[in-house]
Structures are given as structure tokens and as C-alpha cells.
Scaffold this active site. Sequence first.
Site, PDB file in Angstrom:
ATOM      1  N   ARG A  60       0.817  -1.221   0.000  1.00 51.75           N
ATOM      2  CA  ARG A  60       0.000   0.000   0.000  1.00 51.75           C
ATOM      3  C   ARG A  60       0.848   1.267   0.000  1.00 51.75           C
ATOM      4  O   ARG A  60       0.381   2.329  -0.407  1.00 51.75           O
ATOM      5  CB  ARG A  60      -0.991  -0.018   1.165  1.00 51.75           C
TER       6      ARG A  60
ATOM      7  N   GLU B 237       4.404 -10.045  15.434  1.00 57.04           N
ATOM      8  CA  GLU B 237       3.810 -10.558  16.674  1.00 57.04           C
ATOM      9  C   GLU B 237       4.116 -12.062  16.810  1.00 57.04           C
ATOM     10  O   GLU B 237       4.503 -12.536  17.867  1.00 57.04           O
ATOM     11  CB  GLU B 237       2.307 -10.290  16.633  1.00 57.04           C
TER      12      GLU B 237
END
Length: 190
Positions: free
Chosen positions: A79, A116
Site C-alpha cells: 500500500r 507478533e
Amino acid sequence: MIVALNKPVSTSYSWRVADVREQLKQLIKDVPDFPKEGIVFKDLTPVFLDPVATQAMTRVFADRFHALQVDAIAAIESRGFLIGAPVAAALGVPLALVRKPGKLPRRTIRRSYALEYGEDTLEMHTDAVASGQRVVIVDDLLATGGTANATVELIREAGAEVVEAAFMVELSFLNGRGRLAADVHALVQY
Ligand code: AMP
């Protein structure tokens, strides 16, 4: 074929940064529990569906980077490309692509960073930025800062200077700004 603009671009639209921020905020949609439970995903696709908002954002970034005397833009897949490409073209500076592993065909430098769960890697062609260039990093959104920080390291390894990392959106509560070893600029903060 002549394509008519459905909105007047130059007459009725304000390019004031405060107005552009406000318009972006109205367009960006919260999507709860995407891509997994507990995450509120910021959906930026309505911004790119709106050509006037996209032009305004492009102009606001281009004006800022012009004032900062930027030599090149490094945009992060994917993006970040949607923002970096029009801004680089408007400014008349090179666009360096920072990509996911295995996408770039020639010799690259690479950086891995923690997610994560697990890790991810970014790559850039060795000749994408030149030594001594003043480079701005562009991505859609700053969350924890891992992606942008890996890019800061790539640009510096190539011998260029990171002027700042710039984002359409910053999730301030995740404190990516505090973790980033570079100045941060964001149009919209949550
Ligand atoms: P980070 O490395 O944690 O700063 O993550 C940044 C990248 O993850 C950006 O390129 C975003 O596209 C994506 N991202 C992370 N969190 C969100 C979110 N809540 N909404 C939309 N995109 C996100």
C-alpha cells in the site's frame, strides 16, 4: 476517448492540510476483527476510490517533501506504493521499491524484523537509492513500526540519509513512533 472528471478539481477543492486530514478521516473505515479477532483494521481503499482525495493527499505530501529537499522516495510494499508512486511522480524524484522477499530480480540488500508471531523480511535493489541521497520513506500506516524500521536500516545500509518516515495513518497508541530510529510524519492519527 475523453474522460470527464466527475468533480471539479481545481476550483472547489481546498488543498489546506487541515482540510485534507479531515477528508481522509471521513473516508477511512474501521473494520473490527480483521484480519483476526481484536484487530481494528483501517481500510484505506475508500481514499483511493476518491480521485480528489487522492490528488489532495498526493499534493500535501509532495509539497512537504519539496520543502524538505527530498531526492528520492522509498515506498514499502504494497500500500506504500499507492502513495509513493504518485507523490514521486508529482515531485519529479525517483521511486525506490521496498518489497517482500523474492520479488526483486536483481541483487538486493535485505532486513528481517520481528512480527507478533514470527518474522518478516524486506528487500531493496542495491542500486535503488544512491549514497548521500535524502530519502523519505512512505507507507500507508504506522502500527508497531517494525516494517518502517527495517526500511530505515535498508536505506542507511545503502548509504543514503533518511529524512523522515511518512504515513497516511499513525496508530499512536501502538507507539511505533517511539520505536522508529527516524523522524515520523503522519497525516491522520488515531
Ligand atoms: P507495523 O510494522 O506494525 O508498523 O505494521 C505496518 C504495516 O501493517 C502497514 O504496512 C499496514 O499496512 C499494516 N497494518 C498494521 N496494522 C494495521 C491496521 N490496524 N489497519 C491497517 N493496516 C495495518
